[in-house]
Design an enzyme around this catalytic site. Structure first.
Site, mmCIF file in Angstrom:
data_model
loop_
_atom_site.group_PDB
_atom_site.id
_atom_site.type_symbol
_atom_site.label_atom_id
_atom_site.label_comp_id
_atom_site.label_asym_id
_atom_site.label_seq_id
_atom_site.Cartn_x
_atom_site.Cartn_y
_atom_site.Cartn_z
ATOM 1 N N ASP A 15 0.861 -1.173 0.000
ATOM 2 C CA ASP A 15 0.000 0.000 0.000
ATOM 3 C C ASP A 15 0.902 1.228 0.000
ATOM 4 O OD1 ASP A 15 -2.282 1.524 -0.058
ATOM 5 O OD2 ASP A 15 -2.887 1.108 2.003
ATOM 6 N N SER A 16 0.341 2.340 -0.445
ATOM 7 C CA SER A 16 1.120 3.571 -0.460
ATOM 8 C C SER A 16 0.207 4.760 -0.246
ATOM 9 C CB SER A 16 1.870 3.717 -1.781
ATOM 10 O OG SER A 16 0.966 3.809 -2.850
ATOM 11 N N ARG A 119 16.754 2.607 -6.796
ATOM 12 C CA ARG A 119 16.830 2.771 -5.345
ATOM 13 C C ARG A 119 16.215 4.077 -4.885
ATOM 14 N NH1 ARG A 119 22.931 0.846 -3.965
ATOM 15 N NH2 ARG A 119 22.471 -1.362 -3.981
#
Length: 162
Positions: A15-16, A119
């Site tokens: 989730d975000s 990254r």
């Protein structure tokens, strides 16, 4: 946990959300439900911010891997820092069109696939953390379940880790 127990298999969930400092972390976990449409979400967020110069924000993503018994094997969080622009950088976008990523010198929605999987991105950071787990024991099928409010199980699929 519930998905792995219910399906009796490995489960990967994520989730975000967007957290805006001036709004004390809102919309946060309610980002998807902040308003009915993408344009309404942006309008509401920009109205709440008004003319404040304090526009720092972050996208936060979390990912969890559970075994078939509901034990959390690995979890990770990715954070992408930025700030909210006063107007969208491009039309018909969501929060990604107003979230400026300083280190990339562009809005989040303009990041290309190689950058967004790197990254630096929130997804890249959490996948990298989860990937640090030794996947050897997980080379069999597991279930990834996507949660959607208010429903608990929106959809699921099985995949092979190679």
């Amino acid at each position: 946990k519930a998905a792995s127990i219910k399906t009796n298999s490995w489960a990967l969930a994520d989730d975000s959300g967007l957290e805006v400092d001036f709004l004390e972390g809102r919309p946060g976990i309610f980002s998807a439900r902040y308003a009915n449409t993408n344009s309404e979400k942006i309008k509401k967020l920009l109205e709440e911010l008004g003319e404040t110069p304090y526009r720092s924000a972050k996208f936060i993503s979390c990912m969890v891997l559970c075994d078939p018994y509901g034990k959390i094997v690995k979890d990770s969080t990715g954070i992408c820092w930025g700030e909210i622009l006063k107007t969208p950088k491009y039309p018909n976008g969501e929060f990604e069109s107003i979230f400026w990523v300083k280190e990339a010198n562009k809005v989040y929605g303009e990041l290309n696939h190689s950058y967004s999987a790197s990254r630096t991105s929130r997804l890249g950071k959490r996948v990298e953390t989860c990937a640090g787990t030794k996947f050897e024991p997980f080379r069999h099928a597991f279930t990834a379940v996507y949660f959607s409010w208010p429903r608990h199980f929106c959809s699921s699929f099985r995949m092979q880790i190679s």
